[in-house]
Design an enzyme around this catalytic site. Structure first.
Site, mmCIF file in Angstrom:
data_model
loop_
_atom_site.group_PDB
_atom_site.id
_atom_site.type_symbol
_atom_site.label_atom_id
_atom_site.label_comp_id
_atom_site.label_asym_id
_atom_site.label_seq_id
_atom_site.Cartn_x
_atom_site.Cartn_y
_atom_site.Cartn_z
ATOM 1 N N LYS A 40 0.846 -1.216 0.000
ATOM 2 C CA LYS A 40 0.000 0.000 0.000
ATOM 3 C C LYS A 40 0.869 1.249 0.000
ATOM 4 C CE LYS A 40 -2.531 -2.427 3.362
ATOM 5 N NZ LYS A 40 -2.960 -2.309 4.757
ATOM 6 N N HIS B 205 25.690 -8.307 0.596
ATOM 7 C CA HIS B 205 25.115 -9.506 1.232
ATOM 8 C C HIS B 205 26.148 -9.978 2.266
ATOM 9 C CE1 HIS B 205 22.630 -12.853 1.950
ATOM 10 N NE2 HIS B 205 22.473 -13.325 0.719
HETATM 11 N N1 CP Z 1 22.779 -17.185 -1.625
HETATM 12 C C1 CP Z 1 21.590 -16.626 -1.370
HETATM 13 O O1 CP Z 1 21.492 -15.488 -0.899
HETATM 14 O O2 CP Z 1 20.513 -17.403 -1.684
HETATM 15 P P1 CP Z 1 18.993 -16.973 -1.508
HETATM 16 O O3 CP Z 1 18.723 -15.860 -2.479
HETATM 17 O O4 CP Z 1 18.202 -18.209 -1.811
HETATM 18 O O5 CP Z 1 18.806 -16.500 -0.095
#
Ligand code: CP
Length: 312
Positions: free
Chosen positions: A87, A137
């Site tokens: 939303k 990440h």
């Molecule tokens: N490697 C990894 O981040 O996998 P996912 O996108 O499945 O979390």
């Protein structure tokens, strides 16, 4: 700092502390009774898992890690659709509201780079970046380093080949930054010119005096590697024309590539995979990517345990 936002925040000493703890959690995983003490410590704690983008490994390994520590997990299967983001609610408002609910942490995956930092900027509880667009990440990079450490017993002096869609692949970016914290690591980035690693990462590598080179010649790069880190095309971040211009067939880690790879090398991949890593490669004794994924559980248990303790 109790947020986990970027791989650069980890010192080698902190990483080794996490890895020792991850080793211990792997041991205690064999017997639930051995986890009693840690589960009692975390009893009543709760983390929220908000994934605005698809995930198998990060979502499930964090969820399972939390539960093995005795931490409850709440969240949605698809935050883009099933939270009020649908939303138009901002990430900041969502996080401010979650902070009102007496939670202990938020595990976040976002489509947009920088959104984990935005979330942390308004959060009194731990925010863990489980991947923010093409940004970072950091928990994946930590588990990647844990895998290399466990295979070789050291994190320095490696010849690492990182290949694939490096312009959009956050795991490659975060790993390169962690490798640069250890002496004598050399990185060869293998990709097409369009999808090579970006300047911000190269600048950081120069700052740390980490040797690197860029090439589109996969076979040449593999001949000297002891760690190969292969990645997929981030199709969700590319338009059709970009996808077609890539010449993916030059970057397949299949039988011909395995021929030139030294026998003591290991093959890693953050997964999921596409055509760049054929299933036939799974039978190669150098393949480590499923073990690598499994390592994520213990590293994430260690991260949750450490950061929850910080808040105690
Ligand atoms: N490697 C990894 O981040 O996998 P996912 O996108 O499945 O979390």
């Amino acid at each position: 700092m109790y947020h986990i936002l970027a791989s650069e925040q980890f010192s080698p000493q902190q990483l080794e502390g996490l890895f020792v703890k991850a080793d211990a959690f792997r041991e205690t995983d064999k017997n639930i009774g051995d986890r009693r003490e840690v589960m009692v410590r975390h009893f009543g704690r709760l983390v929220v898992s908000m994934f605005y983008e698809a995930s198998t490994r990060t979502k499930f390994s964090f969820g399972i890690a939390a539960k093995k520590l005795g931490i409850s997990v709440e969240g949605t299967e698809n935050a883009s659709e099933f939270s009020s983001a649908a939303k138009g609610e901002s990430i900041e408002d969502t996080v401010k509201v979650l902070n009102e609910y007496g939670i202990d942490g938020i595990i976040l995956r976002t489509k947009e780079e920088g959104h984990a930092n935005l979330a942390a900027s308004v959060s009194k509880v731990m925010v863990i970046n489980g991947g923010d667009g093409k940004g970072e990440h950091p928990t994946q990079a930590a588990l990647d380093m844990y895998t290399i450490r466990n295979e070789f017993g050291r994190l320095d002096s490696h010849n690492v080949v990182i290949g694939g869609d490096l312009a959009h692949g956050r795991t490659a970016r975060s790993l390169a930054l962690l490798l640069s914290k250890y002496p004598n690591n050399k990185i060869t980035f293998v990709s097409t010119p369009e999808l090579q690693i970006s300047e911000d990462i190269k600048a950081k590598l120069r700052e740390h005096n980490t040797q690197y080179k860029e090439t589109s010649e996969m076979f040449d790069a593999l001949r000297d590697a002891n760690v190969v880190y292969w990645t997929r095309l981030q199709l969700e971040r590319l338009n059709k024309e970009e996808q077609l211009s890539l010449g993916q067939e030059s970057f397949v880690l299949g039988a011909a590539a395995l021929e030139v790879l030294p026998k003591e090398a290991i093959i890693m991949h953050p997964l999921p995979r596409q055509g760049e890593l054929p299933v036939t490669t799974d039978d190669d004794p150098r393949a480590r990517y499923f073990r690598q994924a499994g390592n994520g559980l213990y590293v994430r248990m260690a991260m949750l345990d450490d950061n929850m303790q910080d808040l105690a």
